[in-house]
Design a protein around this motif. Structure first.
Motif, mmCIF file in Angstrom:
data_model
loop_
_atom_site.group_PDB
_atom_site.id
_atom_site.type_symbol
_atom_site.label_atom_id
_atom_site.label_comp_id
_atom_site.label_asym_id
_atom_site.label_seq_id
_atom_site.Cartn_x
_atom_site.Cartn_y
_atom_site.Cartn_z
ATOM 1 N N TYR A 101 -0.231 -2.454 9.618
ATOM 2 C CA TYR A 101 -1.470 -2.473 8.831
ATOM 3 C C TYR A 101 -1.515 -1.439 7.717
ATOM 4 O O TYR A 101 -2.591 -1.092 7.232
ATOM 5 C CB TYR A 101 -2.680 -2.310 9.767
ATOM 6 N N THR A 102 -0.356 -0.944 7.298
ATOM 7 C CA THR A 102 -0.290 -0.010 6.172
ATOM 8 C C THR A 102 0.814 -0.441 5.218
ATOM 9 O O THR A 102 1.762 -1.114 5.614
ATOM 10 C CB THR A 102 0.009 1.433 6.635
ATOM 11 N N THR A 103 0.686 -0.039 3.968
ATOM 12 C CA THR A 103 1.779 -0.246 3.028
ATOM 13 C C THR A 103 2.873 0.760 3.361
ATOM 14 O O THR A 103 2.659 1.671 4.156
ATOM 15 C CB THR A 103 1.313 -0.027 1.579
ATOM 16 N N GLN A 104 4.009 0.627 2.731
ATOM 17 C CA GLN A 104 5.108 1.550 3.008
ATOM 18 C C GLN A 104 4.716 2.989 2.661
ATOM 19 O O GLN A 104 4.943 3.895 3.455
ATOM 20 C CB GLN A 104 6.362 1.148 2.229
ATOM 21 N N THR A 105 4.081 3.204 1.518
ATOM 22 C CA THR A 105 3.671 4.565 1.156
ATOM 23 C C THR A 105 2.535 5.057 2.042
ATOM 24 O O THR A 105 2.468 6.234 2.374
ATOM 25 C CB THR A 105 3.250 4.658 -0.325
ATOM 26 N N GLY A 106 1.633 4.155 2.427
ATOM 27 C CA GLY A 106 0.555 4.537 3.329
ATOM 28 C C GLY A 106 1.091 4.976 4.677
ATOM 29 O O GLY A 106 0.643 5.965 5.259
ATOM 30 N N TYR A 107 2.064 4.251 5.181
ATOM 31 C CA TYR A 107 2.676 4.578 6.466
ATOM 32 C C TYR A 107 3.382 5.931 6.404
ATOM 33 O O TYR A 107 3.208 6.771 7.285
ATOM 34 C CB TYR A 107 3.660 3.474 6.870
ATOM 35 N N GLN A 108 4.141 6.161 5.354
ATOM 36 C CA GLN A 108 4.866 7.429 5.212
ATOM 37 C C GLN A 108 3.899 8.609 5.146
ATOM 38 O O GLN A 108 4.129 9.641 5.774
ATOM 39 C CB GLN A 108 5.756 7.395 3.978
ATOM 40 N N PHE A 117 -10.938 5.254 2.838
ATOM 41 C CA PHE A 117 -9.609 4.663 2.844
ATOM 42 C C PHE A 117 -9.509 3.599 1.763
ATOM 43 O O PHE A 117 -10.441 2.817 1.564
ATOM 44 C CB PHE A 117 -9.311 4.016 4.204
ATOM 45 N N LYS A 118 -8.359 3.571 1.099
ATOM 46 C CA LYS A 118 -8.070 2.555 0.091
ATOM 47 C C LYS A 118 -7.202 1.482 0.746
ATOM 48 O O LYS A 118 -6.232 1.797 1.437
ATOM 49 C CB LYS A 118 -7.324 3.168 -1.095
ATOM 50 N N GLU A 133 -1.559 -7.177 0.478
ATOM 51 C CA GLU A 133 -0.112 -7.288 0.387
ATOM 52 C C GLU A 133 0.289 -8.511 1.193
ATOM 53 O O GLU A 133 0.038 -8.559 2.395
ATOM 54 C CB GLU A 133 0.528 -6.015 0.961
ATOM 55 N N ASP A 134 0.875 -9.469 0.535
ATOM 56 C CA ASP A 134 1.256 -10.739 1.175
ATOM 57 C C ASP A 134 0.057 -11.398 1.860
ATOM 58 O O ASP A 134 0.167 -11.932 2.966
ATOM 59 C CB ASP A 134 2.393 -10.533 2.179
ATOM 60 N N GLY A 135 -1.096 -11.319 1.214
ATOM 61 C CA GLY A 135 -2.297 -11.970 1.730
ATOM 62 C C GLY A 135 -3.029 -11.218 2.829
ATOM 63 O O GLY A 135 -4.020 -11.702 3.343
ATOM 64 N N GLN A 136 -2.540 -10.044 3.213
ATOM 65 C CA GLN A 136 -3.155 -9.253 4.283
ATOM 66 C C GLN A 136 -3.623 -7.903 3.731
ATOM 67 O O GLN A 136 -2.942 -7.290 2.914
ATOM 68 C CB GLN A 136 -2.142 -8.998 5.407
ATOM 69 N N TRP A 137 -4.763 -7.430 4.212
ATOM 70 C CA TRP A 137 -5.239 -6.104 3.825
ATOM 71 C C TRP A 137 -4.404 -5.037 4.512
ATOM 72 O O TRP A 137 -4.113 -5.151 5.699
ATOM 73 C CB TRP A 137 -6.712 -5.923 4.203
ATOM 74 N N LYS A 138 -4.037 -3.999 3.744
ATOM 75 C CA LYS A 138 -3.269 -2.889 4.296
ATOM 76 C C LYS A 138 -3.778 -1.586 3.702
ATOM 77 O O LYS A 138 -4.116 -1.513 2.526
ATOM 78 C CB LYS A 138 -1.782 -3.046 3.992
ATOM 79 N N VAL A 139 -3.815 -0.554 4.539
ATOM 80 C CA VAL A 139 -4.224 0.774 4.073
ATOM 81 C C VAL A 139 -3.078 1.362 3.269
ATOM 82 O O VAL A 139 -1.918 1.264 3.649
ATOM 83 C CB VAL A 139 -4.587 1.692 5.264
ATOM 84 N N THR A 140 -3.416 1.975 2.148
ATOM 85 C CA THR A 140 -2.418 2.602 1.289
ATOM 86 C C THR A 140 -2.911 3.964 0.846
ATOM 87 O O THR A 140 -4.063 4.333 1.085
ATOM 88 C CB THR A 140 -2.107 1.708 0.067
#
Length: 121
Positions: free
Chosen positions: A46-53, A99-100, A104-111
């Protein structure tokens, strides 16, 4: 012949159906729950790659506390196109956090917010 047609129709219908996307509020809650529970697989989902990092960098500063309820409450939410902002409170924080989220690919993700980016809420 009817059986083949029925199976084909059901297969086509299930392949074309799109699972319901979670709302920005639901995604934010899932990210917070997985962050504090150290469920990094769900966090990554549920996060983008940068959000996860970014979240992984600060996760180690928090002690796992399974006794306290999260107490997630949305204070304010706004959405414009493929960007959403969710301001919420939880029992672990003294003040509301914003939270922003991006689609991404049709799904909401925290970034992560961009440098000097201000939320509209």
């Amino acid at each position: 012949m009817k059986t083949i047609y029925l199976i084909f129709s059901l297969t086509l219908f299930s392949a074309c159906s799109n699972p319901k996307s979670k709302s920005p509020e639901e995604v934010t809650q899932m990210v917070l729950e997985s962050f504090y529970a150290r469920d990094n697989e769900m966090l990554k989902t549920y996060t983008t790659q940068t959000g996860y990092q970014g979240l992984m960098q600060i996760q180690n500063f928090f002690v796992e506390d399974t006794e306290t309820e999260l107490g997630f409450k949305v204070v304010q939410q706004t959405q414009e196109g493929d960007t959403a902002w969710v301001k919420c409170t939880i029992n672990y924080l003294d003040r509301p956090e914003t939270f922003k989220l991006v689609k991404e690919d049709g799904q909401w993700k925290v970034t992560e917010k961009e440098l000097r980016e201000k939320s509209p809420i």
